[in-house]
Scaffold this active site. Structure first.
Site, PDB file in Angstrom:
ATOM      1  N   LYS A   1      39.010  56.582  26.432  1.00 19.61           N
ATOM      2  CA  LYS A   1      39.364  55.537  27.405  1.00 19.61           C
ATOM      3  C   LYS A   1      40.787  55.813  27.870  1.00 19.61           C
ATOM      4  O   LYS A   1      41.576  56.427  27.146  1.00 19.61           O
ATOM      5  CB  LYS A   1      39.301  54.160  26.746  1.00 19.61           C
ATOM      6  CG  LYS A   1      39.148  53.007  27.718  1.00 19.61           C
ATOM      7  CD  LYS A   1      37.689  52.728  28.041  1.00 19.61           C
ATOM      8  CE  LYS A   1      37.545  51.642  29.064  1.00 19.61           C
ATOM      9  NZ  LYS A   1      36.172  51.146  29.189  1.00 19.61           N
TER      10      LYS A   1
ATOM     11  N   ASP B   1      36.819  51.255  35.248  1.00 25.68           N
ATOM     12  CA  ASP B   1      36.826  50.076  34.365  1.00 25.68           C
ATOM     13  C   ASP B   1      37.565  49.007  35.169  1.00 25.68           C
ATOM     14  O   ASP B   1      37.608  49.088  36.418  1.00 25.68           O
ATOM     15  CB  ASP B   1      37.519  50.403  33.029  1.00 25.68           C
ATOM     16  CG  ASP B   1      37.364  49.295  31.984  1.00 25.68           C
ATOM     17  OD1 ASP B   1      36.264  49.128  31.440  1.00 25.68           O
ATOM     18  OD2 ASP B   1      38.345  48.554  31.736  1.00 25.68           O
TER      19      ASP B   1
HETATM   20  N1  LIG Z   1      32.697  48.841  35.135  1.00 25.84           N
HETATM   21  C1  LIG Z   1      31.885  49.257  34.173  1.00 25.84           C
HETATM   22  O1  LIG Z   1      30.952  50.036  34.418  1.00 25.84           O
HETATM   23  C2  LIG Z   1      32.033  48.759  32.784  1.00 25.84           C
HETATM   24  C3  LIG Z   1      32.885  47.716  32.488  1.00 25.84           C
HETATM   25  N2  LIG Z   1      32.885  47.196  31.228  1.00 25.84           N
HETATM   26  C4  LIG Z   1      33.741  46.069  30.893  1.00 25.84           C
HETATM   27  O2  LIG Z   1      33.378  44.949  31.694  1.00 25.84           O
HETATM   28  C5  LIG Z   1      34.525  44.116  31.923  1.00 25.84           C
HETATM   29  C6  LIG Z   1      34.732  43.905  33.418  1.00 25.84           C
HETATM   30  O3  LIG Z   1      34.919  45.165  34.038  1.00 25.84           O
HETATM   31  P1  LIG Z   1      34.667  45.387  35.594  1.00 25.84           P
HETATM   32  O4  LIG Z   1      33.725  44.369  36.104  1.00 25.84           O
HETATM   33  O5  LIG Z   1      34.370  46.809  35.772  1.00 25.84           O
HETATM   34  O6  LIG Z   1      36.119  45.141  36.175  1.00 25.84           O
HETATM   35  P2  LIG Z   1      36.551  44.579  37.615  1.00 25.84           P
HETATM   36  O7  LIG Z   1      37.946  45.000  37.790  1.00 25.84           O
HETATM   37  O8  LIG Z   1      35.544  44.938  38.620  1.00 25.84           O
HETATM   38  O9  LIG Z   1      36.475  42.999  37.410  1.00 25.84           O
HETATM   39  C7  LIG Z   1      37.156  42.380  36.363  1.00 25.84           C
HETATM   40  C8  LIG Z   1      36.955  40.883  36.488  1.00 25.84           C
HETATM   41  O10 LIG Z   1      37.458  40.269  35.308  1.00 25.84           O
HETATM   42  C9  LIG Z   1      38.542  39.399  35.652  1.00 25.84           C
HETATM   43  N3  LIG Z   1      39.629  39.529  34.664  1.00 25.84           N
HETATM   44  C10 LIG Z   1      40.319  40.650  34.376  1.00 25.84           C
HETATM   45  N4  LIG Z   1      41.268  40.383  33.473  1.00 25.84           N
HETATM   46  C11 LIG Z   1      41.147  39.067  33.195  1.00 25.84           C
HETATM   47  C12 LIG Z   1      41.843  38.208  32.330  1.00 25.84           C
HETATM   48  N5  LIG Z   1      42.866  38.637  31.575  1.00 25.84           N
HETATM   49  N6  LIG Z   1      41.446  36.910  32.296  1.00 25.84           N
HETATM   50  C13 LIG Z   1      40.411  36.472  33.061  1.00 25.84           C
HETATM   51  N7  LIG Z   1      39.731  37.256  33.918  1.00 25.84           N
HETATM   52  C14 LIG Z   1      40.101  38.539  33.970  1.00 25.84           C
HETATM   53  C15 LIG Z   1      39.023  39.870  36.998  1.00 25.84           C
HETATM   54  O11 LIG Z   1      39.722  38.825  37.664  1.00 25.84           O
HETATM   55  P3  LIG Z   1      41.077  39.161  38.488  1.00 25.84           P
HETATM   56  O12 LIG Z   1      40.598  39.820  39.730  1.00 25.84           O
HETATM   57  O13 LIG Z   1      41.715  37.844  38.702  1.00 25.84           O
HETATM   58  O14 LIG Z   1      41.888  40.069  37.618  1.00 25.84           O
HETATM   59  C16 LIG Z   1      37.717  40.270  37.651  1.00 25.84           C
HETATM   60  O15 LIG Z   1      37.014  39.166  38.117  1.00 25.84           O
HETATM   61  C17 LIG Z   1      35.680  44.802  31.198  1.00 25.84           C
HETATM   62  O16 LIG Z   1      35.734  44.307  29.871  1.00 25.84           O
HETATM   63  C18 LIG Z   1      35.230  46.264  31.141  1.00 25.84           C
HETATM   64  O17 LIG Z   1      35.836  46.981  30.097  1.00 25.84           O
HETATM   65  C19 LIG Z   1      32.051  47.667  30.260  1.00 25.84           C
HETATM   66  C20 LIG Z   1      31.206  48.695  30.501  1.00 25.84           C
HETATM   67  C21 LIG Z   1      31.215  49.403  31.752  1.00 25.84           C
HETATM   68  O1  LIG Z   2      30.916  55.228  32.710  1.00 24.34           O
HETATM   69  C1  LIG Z   2      31.843  55.475  31.969  1.00 24.34           C
HETATM   70  O2  LIG Z   2      32.129  56.571  31.528  1.00 24.34           O
HETATM   71  C2  LIG Z   2      32.766  54.358  31.557  1.00 24.34           C
HETATM   72  C3  LIG Z   2      32.112  53.197  30.986  1.00 24.34           C
HETATM   73  C4  LIG Z   2      33.098  52.370  30.252  1.00 24.34           C
HETATM   74  O3  LIG Z   2      34.291  52.499  30.401  1.00 24.34           O
HETATM   75  C5  LIG Z   2      32.604  51.429  29.279  1.00 24.34           C
HETATM   76  O4  LIG Z   2      31.431  51.541  28.895  1.00 24.34           O
HETATM   77  O5  LIG Z   2      33.366  50.556  28.842  1.00 24.34           O
END
Ligand SMILES: NC(=O)C1=CN([C@@H]2O[C@H](COP(=O)(O)OP(=O)(O)OC[C@H]3O[C@@H](n4cnc5c(N)ncnc54)[C@H](OP(=O)(O)O)[C@@H]3O)[C@@H](O)[C@H]2O)C=CC1
Ligand SMILES: O=C(O)CCC(=O)C(=O)O
Length: 454
Positions: free
Chosen positions: A132, A172
């Site tokens: 990561k 992410d």
């Molecule tokens: N993208 C992926 O494919 C994957 C993502 N994940 C996990 O999923 C989660 C979301 O990721 P993703 O959707 O990609 O990210 P995005 O950046 O697309 O969206 C993140 C969302 O979470 C909110 N957020 C971020 N930080 C905080 C905080 N401290 N408190 C409250 N809300 C918060 C953001 O709001 P704001 O805009 O106000 O910051 C936004 O709505 C993370 O934990 C990530 O590690 C897991 C597996 C794969």
């Molecule tokens: O697709 C990837 O390699 C990243 C996925 C990721 O960051 C996660 O699973 O939290």
């Protein structure tokens, strides 16, 4: 002759050492502790794993690269941020895991994410190690040109540490298709090579058509499998979702498609509650708000008058059947978990990584609520990244239908592994945390045993 097992320690001593070596790194300690509790019980009958100190070794990243990222903003100010790549473990494949751009990013957060990624990637059954990375750069309010200059500077250092068979980053929090485009363009410019060094790429240049949807859709497929195991289904169930990013919006989309009713979405400022349901059209509107206009979720109530906005609050006190935390780590604490349990929530399925505190997890487990940890439920994203890597090296392109079928099967397979390893003898209740930890650990451990002491 001294016992070969002389280095075996009990759980308390292990945790004490972990805390000493990683002082102040609360998220990392939390992630390792959660795994250690299950693994210590599991390895009691596996002296080979104990003697080889497998968990102790997985809990020490192979390496952490940290670097300066210097860029110029639109007013010609020189800005300096810090970048990292944590390469946790490559026993079963090249390091693989996303990049996070958020002002809260630090070494503890990236170490916890890379550690969890190692188990998650193993669960997919694909040859992917765990890593990561990211930066404490805050992308909010930055122009496209500023984002591009930052990404180019970040990649100018990162490129020397990654490669299609070495380490393959992806997106992410704060890193979506726009950022991946700038990062890939810079890698290609520096190295002169077109190769599958990043996933989450645009479909015009080797990306998988299903990668944007994969994490959210996959989490809902896992939820469907978990409900099916308990003779339930999604049809007619109400759901609260946190976040309004990639994972949250695709989870919401798939839930609606399968007959669920989505009541909430949120961002870091607050949440919206729409008792009429956030349907496919409204989700499309939020996607445009977030991805194009880069707006705030509070704007939803100006568009949809039946909804309310709750500044500074999380959605966990809204009555629901299903909860899906899809924003960030530790966003759901013990009191939130109790509120959900008091409202008779049926299932909690994590789209985010480690969104529930340890105390919150205990509440769900004590109440025998169906609870899917992120490392299993959100593995669909990295799994489709693994498929994107295969497509790139084979020079092929698969269509949406084929990829969706593969994602469905992958999630079913991960669910099956969790059930196999997590079912408790007496009540038949499945402890998905235990199942994911043991099934994820075993494959990495077996590979590490094969390598000897390295
Ligand atoms: N993208 C992926 O494919 C994957 C993502 N994940 C996990 O999923 C989660 C979301 O990721 P993703 O959707 O990609 O990210 P995005 O950046 O697309 O969206 C993140 C969302 O979470 C909110 N957020 C971020 N930080 C905080 C905080 N401290 N408190 C409250 N809300 C918060 C953001 O709001 P704001 O805009 O106000 O910051 C936004 O709505 C993370 O934990 C990530 O590690 C897991 C597996 C794969
Ligand atoms: O697709 C990837 O390699 C990243 C996925 C990721 O960051 C996660 O699973 O939290």
């Amino acid at each position: 002759m001294a016992s070969k097992n002389h280095q075996a320690v009990d759980l308390d001593t292990f945790i004490e050492g972990l805390e000493k070596r990683n002082e102040g790194q609360t998220e990392f300690i939390q992630a390792v502790r959660e795994v250690a509790e299950d693994i210590f019980t599991f390895v009691k009958d596996r002296p080979d794993y104990q003697e080889a100190q497998i968990l102790r070794r997985i809990a020490e990243p192979d390496r952490i690269v940290s670097f300066r990222v210097c860029w110029e903003d639109d007013d010609h100010n020189i800005r300096v941020e810090r970048g990292w790549r944590v390469q946790n473990n490559n026993a079963i494949g090249p390091y693989k895991g996303g990049l996070r751009f958020h002002e809260s990013v630090n070494e503890s957060i990236l170490k916890f994410l890379a550690f969890e990624q190692t188990f998650k990637n193993s669960l997919t059954g694909l040859p992917l190690g765990g890593g990561k990375g990211g930066s404490n750069f805050n992308p909010k309010g930055k122009s496209d040109a500023e984002i591009m200059r930052f990404c180019q500077s970040f990649m100018t250092e990162l490129y020397r540490h990654i490669g299609p068979d070495t380490d393959v980053p992806a997106g992410d929090i704060g890193v979506g298709s726009r950022e991946i485009g700038y990062l890939f363009g810079q890698y290609k410019r520096i190295t002169g090579r077109w190769e599958g060094v990043l996933t989450g790429k645009g479909t015009a240049y080797g990306g998988s058509i299903m990668r944007p949807e994969a994490t959210g859709y996959g989490a809902v497929y896992f939820l469907r499998d978990m409900l099916r195991e308990a003779d339930e289904d999604i049809e007619g169930k109400s759901a609260v979702i946190s976040g309004a990013g990639n994972v949250a919006l695709h989870a919401a989309e798939k839930l609606c498609e399968l007959g669920g009713k989505v009541l909430t979405l949120s961002d870091s400022d607050g949440f919206v509650h729409d008792p009429d349901g956030i349907d496919a059209d409204k989700i499309a509107w939020v996607k445009e708000l977030k991805n194009e206009r880069r707006g705030r979720i509070s704007e939803y109530i100006e568009e949809y008058s039946g909804a309310t906005y709750h500044e500074g609050e999380a959605p966990w006190r809204v009555d629901c059947d299903i909860a899906m935390p899809c924003a960030t780590q530790n966003e759901l604490d013990e009191s939130d978990a109790k509120a959900l349990a008091d409202n008779d929530v049926m299932a909690v399925c994590e789209g985010a990584n480690m969104p529930t505190t340890m105390e919150g997890v205990k509440v769900f487990q004590d109440a025998e609520i169906l609870y899917a940890p992120g490392k299993a439920a959100n593995a669909g994203g990295v799994a489709v990244s693994g498929l994107e890597m295969s497509q790139n090296s084979e020079r092929v392109s698969w269509n949406r239908e084929k990829l969706d079928d593969m994602l469905t099967d992958l999630m079913e397979d991960i669910h099956g592994k969790c059930v196999e390893r997590g079912r408790s003898g007496d009540s038949g209740h499945v402890n998905y945390v235990k199942g994911a930890n043991i099934a994820g650990f075993e494959k990495v451990a077996d590979a590490m045993l094969a390598f000897g002491v390295v």
